[in-house]
Design a protein around this motif. Structure first.
Motif, PDB file in Angstrom:
ATOM      1  N   GLN A  90      -0.927 -27.190  30.786  1.00 22.35           N
ATOM      2  CA  GLN A  90      -1.901 -27.384  29.704  1.00 22.35           C
ATOM      3  C   GLN A  90      -3.222 -27.951  30.218  1.00 22.35           C
ATOM      4  O   GLN A  90      -4.286 -27.613  29.717  1.00 22.35           O
ATOM      5  CB  GLN A  90      -1.331 -28.324  28.634  1.00 22.35           C
ATOM      6  N   ASP A  91      -3.162 -28.832  31.201  1.00 22.36           N
ATOM      7  CA  ASP A  91      -4.376 -29.470  31.726  1.00 22.36           C
ATOM      8  C   ASP A  91      -5.270 -28.408  32.369  1.00 22.36           C
ATOM      9  O   ASP A  91      -4.777 -27.569  33.122  1.00 22.36           O
ATOM     10  CB  ASP A  91      -4.033 -30.536  32.758  1.00 22.36           C
ATOM     11  N   PRO A  92      -6.581 -28.446  32.091  1.00 24.35           N
ATOM     12  CA  PRO A  92      -7.458 -27.427  32.670  1.00 24.35           C
ATOM     13  C   PRO A  92      -8.108 -27.823  33.986  1.00 24.35           C
ATOM     14  O   PRO A  92      -8.457 -28.978  34.210  1.00 24.35           O
ATOM     15  CB  PRO A  92      -8.544 -27.261  31.607  1.00 24.35           C
ATOM     16  N   VAL A  93      -8.248 -26.833  34.855  1.00 25.88           N
ATOM     17  CA  VAL A  93      -9.148 -26.926  35.994  1.00 25.88           C
ATOM     18  C   VAL A  93     -10.516 -26.558  35.438  1.00 25.88           C
ATOM     19  O   VAL A  93     -10.639 -25.638  34.609  1.00 25.88           O
ATOM     20  CB  VAL A  93      -8.717 -25.944  37.113  1.00 25.88           C
ATOM     21  N   VAL A  94     -11.559 -27.253  35.849  1.00 24.51           N
ATOM     22  CA  VAL A  94     -12.908 -26.957  35.365  1.00 24.51           C
ATOM     23  C   VAL A  94     -13.640 -26.177  36.459  1.00 24.51           C
ATOM     24  O   VAL A  94     -13.756 -26.637  37.592  1.00 24.51           O
ATOM     25  CB  VAL A  94     -13.675 -28.243  35.003  1.00 24.51           C
ATOM     26  N   THR A  95     -14.095 -24.994  36.095  1.00 24.02           N
ATOM     27  CA  THR A  95     -14.764 -24.095  37.026  1.00 24.02           C
ATOM     28  C   THR A  95     -16.246 -23.998  36.686  1.00 24.02           C
ATOM     29  O   THR A  95     -16.609 -23.943  35.508  1.00 24.02           O
ATOM     30  CB  THR A  95     -14.106 -22.701  36.978  1.00 24.02           C
ATOM     31  N   SER A  96     -17.063 -23.958  37.700  1.00 27.04           N
ATOM     32  CA  SER A  96     -18.502 -23.860  37.504  1.00 27.04           C
ATOM     33  C   SER A  96     -18.865 -22.596  36.728  1.00 27.04           C
ATOM     34  O   SER A  96     -18.383 -21.513  37.026  1.00 27.04           O
ATOM     35  CB  SER A  96     -19.214 -23.839  38.861  1.00 27.04           C
ATOM     36  N   GLY A  97     -19.736 -22.760  35.765  1.00 22.61           N
ATOM     37  CA  GLY A  97     -20.244 -21.623  35.000  1.00 22.61           C
ATOM     38  C   GLY A  97     -21.534 -21.063  35.576  1.00 22.61           C
ATOM     39  O   GLY A  97     -22.205 -20.259  34.938  1.00 22.61           O
ATOM     40  N   ARG A  98     -21.890 -21.475  36.798  1.00 21.22           N
ATOM     41  CA  ARG A  98     -23.159 -21.085  37.413  1.00 21.22           C
ATOM     42  C   ARG A  98     -23.370 -19.573  37.425  1.00 21.22           C
ATOM     43  O   ARG A  98     -24.430 -19.096  37.042  1.00 21.22           O
ATOM     44  CB  ARG A  98     -23.229 -21.646  38.839  1.00 21.22           C
ATOM     45  N   ARG A  99     -22.375 -18.804  37.884  1.00 23.82           N
ATOM     46  CA  ARG A  99     -22.540 -17.345  37.934  1.00 23.82           C
ATOM     47  C   ARG A  99     -22.809 -16.785  36.540  1.00 23.82           C
ATOM     48  O   ARG A  99     -23.648 -15.917  36.355  1.00 23.82           O
ATOM     49  CB  ARG A  99     -21.292 -16.663  38.525  1.00 23.82           C
ATOM     50  N   TRP A 100     -22.078 -17.269  35.556  1.00 23.65           N
ATOM     51  CA  TRP A 100     -22.281 -16.801  34.191  1.00 23.65           C
ATOM     52  C   TRP A 100     -23.678 -17.190  33.701  1.00 23.65           C
ATOM     53  O   TRP A 100     -24.330 -16.404  33.030  1.00 23.65           O
ATOM     54  CB  TRP A 100     -21.217 -17.389  33.256  1.00 23.65           C
ATOM     55  N   ASP A 101     -24.113 -18.407  34.050  1.00 26.96           N
ATOM     56  CA  ASP A 101     -25.433 -18.866  33.624  1.00 26.96           C
ATOM     57  C   ASP A 101     -26.542 -18.021  34.246  1.00 26.96           C
ATOM     58  O   ASP A 101     -27.500 -17.655  33.578  1.00 26.96           O
ATOM     59  CB  ASP A 101     -25.661 -20.334  34.010  1.00 26.96           C
ATOM     60  N   GLU A 102     -26.403 -17.743  35.550  1.00 26.54           N
ATOM     61  CA  GLU A 102     -27.447 -17.009  36.263  1.00 26.54           C
ATOM     62  C   GLU A 102     -27.510 -15.542  35.862  1.00 26.54           C
ATOM     63  O   GLU A 102     -28.596 -14.962  35.792  1.00 26.54           O
ATOM     64  CB  GLU A 102     -27.215 -17.109  37.774  1.00 26.54           C
ATOM     65  N   ARG A 103     -26.372 -14.942  35.615  1.00 28.71           N
ATOM     66  CA  ARG A 103     -26.322 -13.490  35.396  1.00 28.71           C
ATOM     67  C   ARG A 103     -26.069 -13.093  33.950  1.00 28.71           C
ATOM     68  O   ARG A 103     -26.250 -11.927  33.613  1.00 28.71           O
ATOM     69  CB  ARG A 103     -25.253 -12.874  36.289  1.00 28.71           C
ATOM     70  N   GLY A 104     -25.596 -14.014  33.160  1.00 29.01           N
ATOM     71  CA  GLY A 104     -25.284 -13.713  31.761  1.00 29.01           C
ATOM     72  C   GLY A 104     -23.782 -13.648  31.533  1.00 29.01           C
ATOM     73  O   GLY A 104     -23.052 -13.033  32.319  1.00 29.01           O
ATOM     74  N   LEU A 105     -23.340 -14.282  30.467  1.00 34.05           N
ATOM     75  CA  LEU A 105     -21.907 -14.380  30.185  1.00 34.05           C
ATOM     76  C   LEU A 105     -21.259 -13.008  30.020  1.00 34.05           C
ATOM     77  O   LEU A 105     -20.215 -12.732  30.610  1.00 34.05           O
ATOM     78  CB  LEU A 105     -21.694 -15.236  28.926  1.00 34.05           C
ATOM     79  N   ALA A 106     -21.876 -12.146  29.238  1.00 36.98           N
ATOM     80  CA  ALA A 106     -21.289 -10.825  28.979  1.00 36.98           C
ATOM     81  C   ALA A 106     -21.310  -9.964  30.241  1.00 36.98           C
ATOM     82  O   ALA A 106     -20.334  -9.262  30.542  1.00 36.98           O
ATOM     83  CB  ALA A 106     -22.025 -10.131  27.847  1.00 36.98           C
ATOM     84  N   LYS A 107     -22.399 -10.001  30.989  1.00 38.00           N
ATOM     85  CA  LYS A 107     -22.507  -9.171  32.199  1.00 38.00           C
ATOM     86  C   LYS A 107     -21.462  -9.549  33.241  1.00 38.00           C
ATOM     87  O   LYS A 107     -20.829  -8.678  33.837  1.00 38.00           O
ATOM     88  CB  LYS A 107     -23.907  -9.283  32.805  1.00 38.00           C
ATOM     89  N   VAL A 108     -21.282 -10.842  33.473  1.00 41.42           N
ATOM     90  CA  VAL A 108     -20.309 -11.280  34.478  1.00 41.42           C
ATOM     91  C   VAL A 108     -18.896 -10.914  34.037  1.00 41.42           C
ATOM     92  O   VAL A 108     -18.091 -10.431  34.841  1.00 41.42           O
ATOM     93  CB  VAL A 108     -20.439 -12.789  34.756  1.00 41.42           C
ATOM     94  N   THR A 109     -18.599 -11.131  32.771  1.00 44.14           N
ATOM     95  CA  THR A 109     -17.270 -10.789  32.260  1.00 44.14           C
ATOM     96  C   THR A 109     -17.010  -9.293  32.398  1.00 44.14           C
ATOM     97  O   THR A 109     -15.937  -8.877  32.858  1.00 44.14           O
ATOM     98  CB  THR A 109     -17.135 -11.254  30.800  1.00 44.14           C
ATOM     99  N   LEU A 110     -17.991  -8.467  32.043  1.00 49.22           N
ATOM    100  CA  LEU A 110     -17.846  -7.012  32.173  1.00 49.22           C
ATOM    101  C   LEU A 110     -17.696  -6.609  33.636  1.00 49.22           C
ATOM    102  O   LEU A 110     -16.820  -5.801  33.984  1.00 49.22           O
ATOM    103  CB  LEU A 110     -19.049  -6.304  31.552  1.00 49.22           C
ATOM    104  N   LEU A 111     -18.520  -7.170  34.522  1.00 49.56           N
ATOM    105  CA  LEU A 111     -18.426  -6.847  35.944  1.00 49.56           C
ATOM    106  C   LEU A 111     -17.049  -7.210  36.490  1.00 49.56           C
ATOM    107  O   LEU A 111     -16.458  -6.441  37.259  1.00 49.56           O
ATOM    108  CB  LEU A 111     -19.519  -7.565  36.740  1.00 49.56           C
TER     109      LEU A 111
END
Length: 177
Positions: free
Chosen positions: A131-152
């Protein structure tokens, strides 16, 4: 990662645990107790497991919509893990030494070695999902866009399953559109 596993050594019984984590991810506080409880408790001993997924907030603060998209990505990732047993390295893979050795360790790949490892482990058993989460940097999503990174990411997975060489997929991953 194989070098790290070799350096960690192994107990004679092969029951020690190895933890693999992407460089842009952070384990939660108390992670040792979580691993002990989830992997060594009496309920069900599993060969491998992973933490839940959480993304950092945007460096400049999230808009309401941006925050909702981040939560949707987290929700989707955690649902995928529960439904299909497919966590990745940005969730911290916890692998029992015996299982690690039995599947031959990580493939020597320039990219997607965690994905390939999960495929090998899934053929062996289902993961324990913490249940405990690892926290991952959102930098790639921030730089490139949330939808674009997810689609890629989805295109890369599809390419992998269609036989596109991993070296080419690594170049796609670096692609800045």
């Amino acid at each position: 990662m194989n070098v790290g596993a070799a350096a960690a050594g192994a107990r004679d019984d092969g029951d020690s645990l190895l933890v693999f984590l992407h460089a842009d991810s952070s384990l939660p506080s108390g992670y040792g107790e979580t691993i002990e409880r989830e992997m060594c408790g009496g309920r069900s001993r599993r060969d491998w497991g992973a933490f839940a997924f959480k993304m950092t907030e945007a460096a400049d603060g999230d808009s309401w919509a941006g925050g909702m998209i981040r939560r949707a990505i987290e929700f989707g990732t955690n649902c995928r893990c529960k439904l299909f047993g497919t966590p990745y390295g940005d969730q911290g893979l916890v692998i029992r030494r015996r299982a690690f050795d039995d599947v031959g360790g990580f493939e020597e790949l320039p990219f997607m070695e965690d994905y390939v490892m999960v495929q090998k482990l899934r053929r062996r058993s289902a993961p324990r999902l913490f249940q405990d989460p690892v926290v991952t940097s959102g930098r790639r999503w921030d730089e490139r866009g949330l939808a674009k990174v997810t689609l890629l990411n989805q295109v890369i997975l599809m390419g992998y399953h269609l036989g596109v060489p991993v070296e080419r997929l690594a170049k796609w991953y670096q692609f800045n559109f």
